[in-house]
Design a protein around this motif. Structure first.
Motif, PDB file in Angstrom:
ATOM      1  N   UNK A  43       9.460  -1.799  -0.566  1.00 28.11           N
ATOM      2  CA  UNK A  43       9.618  -0.968  -1.750  1.00 28.11           C
ATOM      3  C   UNK A  43      11.083  -0.939  -2.193  1.00 28.11           C
ATOM      4  N   UNK A  44      11.966  -0.874  -1.211  1.00 35.48           N
ATOM      5  CA  UNK A  44      13.397  -0.851  -1.519  1.00 35.48           C
ATOM      6  C   UNK A  44      13.806  -2.136  -2.242  1.00 35.48           C
ATOM      7  N   UNK A  45      13.239  -3.241  -1.807  1.00 33.02           N
ATOM      8  CA  UNK A  45      13.568  -4.519  -2.457  1.00 33.02           C
ATOM      9  C   UNK A  45      13.017  -4.571  -3.878  1.00 33.02           C
ATOM     10  N   UNK A  46      11.857  -3.943  -4.082  1.00 31.61           N
ATOM     11  CA  UNK A  46      11.285  -3.912  -5.435  1.00 31.61           C
ATOM     12  C   UNK A  46      12.132  -3.010  -6.329  1.00 31.61           C
ATOM     13  N   UNK A  47      12.480  -1.843  -5.831  1.00 28.11           N
ATOM     14  CA  UNK A  47      13.231  -0.881  -6.649  1.00 28.11           C
ATOM     15  C   UNK A  47      14.619  -1.405  -7.000  1.00 28.11           C
ATOM     16  N   UNK A  48      15.165  -2.252  -6.136  1.00 29.85           N
ATOM     17  CA  UNK A  48      16.478  -2.807  -6.423  1.00 29.85           C
ATOM     18  C   UNK A  48      16.417  -4.074  -7.265  1.00 29.85           C
ATOM     19  N   UNK A 101      -5.740 -12.276   3.277  1.00 29.53           N
ATOM     20  CA  UNK A 101      -6.381 -11.133   3.927  1.00 29.53           C
ATOM     21  C   UNK A 101      -5.560  -9.851   3.861  1.00 29.53           C
ATOM     22  N   UNK A 102      -4.267  -9.990   3.593  1.00 27.72           N
ATOM     23  CA  UNK A 102      -3.424  -8.806   3.728  1.00 27.72           C
ATOM     24  C   UNK A 102      -3.837  -7.748   2.700  1.00 27.72           C
ATOM     25  N   UNK A 103      -3.893  -6.499   3.139  1.00 23.04           N
ATOM     26  CA  UNK A 103      -4.349  -5.443   2.233  1.00 23.04           C
ATOM     27  C   UNK A 103      -3.254  -5.086   1.229  1.00 23.04           C
ATOM     28  N   UNK A 104      -3.639  -4.361   0.193  1.00 20.72           N
ATOM     29  CA  UNK A 104      -2.652  -3.847  -0.756  1.00 20.72           C
ATOM     30  C   UNK A 104      -1.709  -2.894  -0.033  1.00 20.72           C
ATOM     31  N   UNK A 105      -0.417  -3.051  -0.291  1.00 21.15           N
ATOM     32  CA  UNK A 105       0.554  -2.225   0.403  1.00 21.15           C
ATOM     33  C   UNK A 105       0.743  -0.902  -0.332  1.00 21.15           C
ATOM     34  N   UNK A 106       0.864  -0.983  -1.636  1.00 18.43           N
ATOM     35  CA  UNK A 106       0.932   0.237  -2.440  1.00 18.43           C
ATOM     36  C   UNK A 106      -0.156   0.161  -3.486  1.00 18.43           C
ATOM     37  N   UNK A 107      -0.863   1.257  -3.675  1.00 18.63           N
ATOM     38  CA  UNK A 107      -1.968   1.257  -4.633  1.00 18.63           C
ATOM     39  C   UNK A 107      -1.647   2.251  -5.741  1.00 18.63           C
ATOM     40  N   UNK A 108      -0.901   1.792  -6.708  1.00 20.06           N
ATOM     41  CA  UNK A 108      -0.601   2.656  -7.842  1.00 20.06           C
ATOM     42  C   UNK A 108       0.442   3.699  -7.532  1.00 20.06           C
ATOM     43  N   UNK A 109       1.571   3.268  -7.040  1.00 16.66           N
ATOM     44  CA  UNK A 109       2.638   4.196  -6.659  1.00 16.66           C
ATOM     45  C   UNK A 109       3.511   4.512  -7.873  1.00 16.66           C
TER      46      UNK A 109
END
Lengths: 263, 563
Positions: B54-59, B23-31
């Motif tokens: 986002x910080x975990x993704x960028x790292x 059910x969780x919505x998209x957190x970022x949509x095309x960032x």
């Protein structure tokens, strides 16, 4: 929360932890197959002696050992008073002490004391960090298990601290549910917040460990501590072998002269 | 800094991600994010907008190590990223400082003989001076632990530093030390920060990325531009920025603060201003003063000159006229083990008092409150609502007169729903309809309407905090002891919490609150206790008259002061 106590380092600390663990396990197997009361008593004496060289003060040792002494008394007396046997010495109501049950009780008591003494010696002279480093190096334990255990050990004091806070908070709320249902209720009140907190913290710790390249490192691990076999290991192995052999031999003679086999 | 010329350090194109679960919505949509080498970037946004993720993704930590459903057209992550996380207690997997640093070195395969020198260098660069690196981590202060986290980040020799609220759980001193240490090492490295307390670092940043609650970009600009052009968004999302409290106070005076305030509360603050005016007036000061203004100490400083006594002798003098004190302490000491951890002289707390208790981490603030609640042993005189310590043997007895809220509200919430939680706290004497009515009343009073069947753990931090206060005060206690009530709240949550406490204070409750936030002490509380070297000092800063005056003033106010 402080769960460690200061103590002196002794030669027992320098024994290779993996070696110590294996020998302790072998000793356990040995007492499983010991049915001679004399041998059992001597083995117990041999296991209690190293406790004096753990570097902990005697009074504290007595405190650590108190649950095991209680175990000795309870298991020995239970077996003595309610065991079966032909030569009855004493009878009062349900209690019935016979010669066989008396010796069997003593044997059981000494056996639990021996196992406890070996375990206590091991625990008091081995840091978890040293044990897992040694298991990784000597017994090829995969690093992911070793460090997971160490991280879990690190959480114990935090868990104890949180338990105290939780107890205080429940004290304020004042209601102590009673009875069996109350017991379950209390268990739930403690368990859920503690578990929730633990799961969260485990997740964070895992992320922090990964961030330090735990899973994605160079592939070849080096070790801050190296454990190998030293003179202490020779002394330790020598003591255990010699004392066990002596116990087996002397056990054929004394201290008890009759009914030496409890089977 | 000529960042535009530098090579790209971190980049994400059309990033989409969501939390696990259907059910969780998209957190970022095309960032789209591009960060160049050497840039210092701050990610700013309301709580729950996905900054930390986002910080975990960028790292490069997610999705490699932390599995998160994620898609991106292109993702460039740094070669060697170093992280510092928020929680000082959950970052370490080893018991000793040197072993923790060695853990990172072992992972990289650094030879054993080079480790001690490496460890010493990392500790030195992180500004952590230990007599012996083989020090148990548990004996370090929170601030030192975070600097150890910085040191162990250095042990991976990072080219990019990713800092996830590294000072959120620290006191002011620890915060400053950690940022000092980071500032020393971040030259020449790319730095990406998620942080709420940005006062100390905003000026060091090259760019701020401002996020909306749905995770979309609101702005991407240098700090001065953001703080100039995006104030309305910052206010609306309840994000801290330099000058938040000034704007807050100004909006207060104008009588509009759209999102933060329920109708009716703005009035209370105005009347609090009126109170202070009264206090100042009695000390011979004319003109309008307001506690929300930028020089809140001015009237009280003058008031002190007029009445140069210590805070408590001041209130003691007026005690004859004022209602009986809710709390009396005399030679009181909270014990840890057999030693006194914190001692007080003669202290009184009256209805209408709002006392800030400040002091360094570990100074004994919590011990003081726990001792008052009879949760740790104590000696000396204590009197709660006229009941002496002899009749307050157990915490349960003290809880009849005083409510206590722990720092982490989760430890206080023991049932499965908000309604049960409140019901559980009510005295047994209430039954049936009346009991339900009480629960409903508490829910509306603490703005928990509509959440009755929610599990306490599913609430937001602010709601959890309100629920813990509500359940603590369910027995109608008039003395409220709080251990860092704004801990973990964003700006909006903090402001709302403070307004709520102000309402309680106006109703005649007394509040004793541990806090590390100097702004809250200046802007909201009426008196100040400082815990230093195991001794509680009553600080006569806003103290002398307002404490006593607020009681008298609130009486006269009830007597019909014009609004």
């Amino acid at each position: 929360m402080n769960l460690t106590f200061p103590h002196r380092q002794t030669w027992l600390h320098r024994v290779n932890p993996a070696h110590k663990l294996m020998v302790s396990a072998l000793l356990f197997v040995l007492v499983l197959f010991t049915h001679n009361l004399n041998v059992m008593i001597l083995l117990t004496a041999a296991a209690l002696l190293p406790l004096l060289f753990t570097g902990h003060p005697p009074l504290r040792l007595l405190l650590y050992a108190s649950p095991f002494l209680l175990l000795f008394v309870s298991s020995a007396s239970g077996m003595m008073m309610f065991g079966t046997g032909d030569t009855v010495w004493f009878r009062y109501g349900l209690i019935r002490i016979s010669e066989e049950s008396f010796y069997r009780g003593l044997h059981l008591g000494f056996r639990s004391l021996q196992v406890a003494a070996v375990g206590l010696t091991f625990a008091l002279t081995t840091r978890p960090v040293a044990l897992f480093y040694s298991l990784m190096q000597q017994l090829r334990l995969p690093a992911r298990y070793a460090y997971s255990f160490l991280a879990a050990f690190n959480m114990l004091p935090l868990l104890a601290g949180e338990f105290l806070i939780l107890r205080q908070s429940l004290q304020i709320r004042g209601r102590r549910p009673r009875g069996l249902k109350g017991y379950y209720e209390r268990l739930r009140m403690y368990a859920i917040p503690l578990l929730a907190q633990c799961i969260r913290r485990a997740h964070r710790t895992a992320a922090a460990m990964e961030a330090k390249r735990f899973g994605s490192g160079s592939g070849v691990r080096t070790y801050y501590y190296r454990y190998s076999f030293t003179g202490a290991d020779v002394w330790y192995a020598g003591y255990i072998v010699l004392s066990s052999v002596l116990a087996w031999q002397l056990g054929q003679i004394g201290p008890f002269t009759s009914a030496i086999d409890v089977r | 800094m000529t960042a535009a010329a530098s090579p790209v350090a971190v980049m994400a194109e059309r990033l989409r991600l969501k939390y696990p679960g259907e059910q969780s919505p998209l957190l970022f949509q095309g960032l789209n994010v591009t960060i160049r080498h050497g840039e210092k970037v701050l990610l700013l946004g309301p709580s729950g907008c996905g900054k930390s993720t986002l910080l975990q993704v960028l790292g490069g930590l997610a999705p490699a190590a932390i599995p998160i459903p994620l898609k991106a057209d292109r993702l460039i992550v740094p070669e060697r990223a170093g992280y510092v996380f928020q929680d000082p207690d959950a970052q370490f997997c080893m018991p000793y400082a040197d072993e923790e640093l060695a853990f990172a070195l072992e992972n990289r395969g650094v030879p054993q003989e080079r480790m001690p020198a490496f460890i010493a260098r990392c500790l030195e660069e992180a500004g952590l001076k230990l007599d012996d690196p083989h020090t148990p981590i548990a004996t370090l202060s929170q601030g030192m632990k975070q600097r150890l986290a910085v040191a162990s980040m250095l042990a991976v020799e990072p080219d990019t530093l990713l800092l996830d609220e590294p000072t959120a759980l620290l006191d002011e001193e620890g915060t400053a030390q950690v940022w000092d240490a980071l500032r020393r090492i971040w030259e020449g490295r790319t730095v990406i920060i998620v942080e709420h307390k940005i006062g100390l670092i905003a000026d060091d940043m090259d760019r701020i990325l401002l996020f909306a609650p749905d995770g979309s970009f609101e702005a991407d600009a240098p700090p001065d531009v953001i703080f100039r052009d995006c104030r309305s968004q910052l206010q609306q999302y309840g994000i801290w920025y330099p000058g938040f409290w000034e704007d807050y106070a100004a909006d207060r005076l104008e009588g509009h603060l759209p999102k933060l305030v329920a109708p009716g509360t703005a009035k209370t603050i105005c009347s609090a201003g009126a109170e202070l005016e009264l206090a100042a007036g009695s000390a011979g000061i004319a003109g309008s003063t307001d506690m929300e203004q930028t020089q809140p100490t001015a009237p009280s400083a003058a008031a002190q000159q007029a009445q140069p006594q210590s805070a408590d002798s001041g209130s003691a003098q007026l005690a004859a006229a004022a209602p009986a004190p809710l709390l009396e302490l005399d030679g009181f000491a909270g014990l840890r083990g057999r030693a006194a951890k914190v001692r007080t002289g003669k202290l009184f707390v009256y209805p209408g008092d709002w006392i800030a208790v400040t002091g360094a981490n570990g100074a004994g603030k919590s011990t003081l409150l726990l001792a008052i609640m009879r949760l740790v042993r104590s000696e000396g005189r204590l009197c709660l609502c006229g009941v002496p310590e002899q009749r307050l043997r157990k915490a349960k007895q003290a809880a009849e007169h005083a409510a206590y809220c722990f720092q982490n509200p989760e430890f206080q919430l023991v049932t499965d729903s908000v309604r049960d939680e409140l019901d559980y706290s009510l005295p047994d004497t209430l039954q049936g309809e009346i009991r339900d009515a009480h629960v409903r009343q508490l829910m509306s009073r603490f703005r928990l309407n509509g959440l009755g069947s929610r599990h306490p753990y599913q609430l937001s931090m602010g709601q959890k905090r309100r629920l813990s206060v509500a359940s603590a005060m369910a027995r109608g206690q008039r003395l409220l002891l709080l251990d860092e009530p704004t801990f973990g709240l964003d700006a909006a949550g903090t402001a709302a919490m403070m307004e709520h406490l102000e309402e309680l204070r106006r109703d005649g409750c007394a509040i004793v609150m541990i806090t590390h936030d100097g702004e809250l002490v200046r802007r909201f509380t009426t008196r100040h206790w400082l815990v230093e070297d195991g001794q509680v000092h009553a600080v006569p800063f806003t103290a002398a008259t307002p404490s006593a005056a607020s009681t008298t003033a609130s009486l006269s106010f009830k007597g019909g002061l014009p609004e």
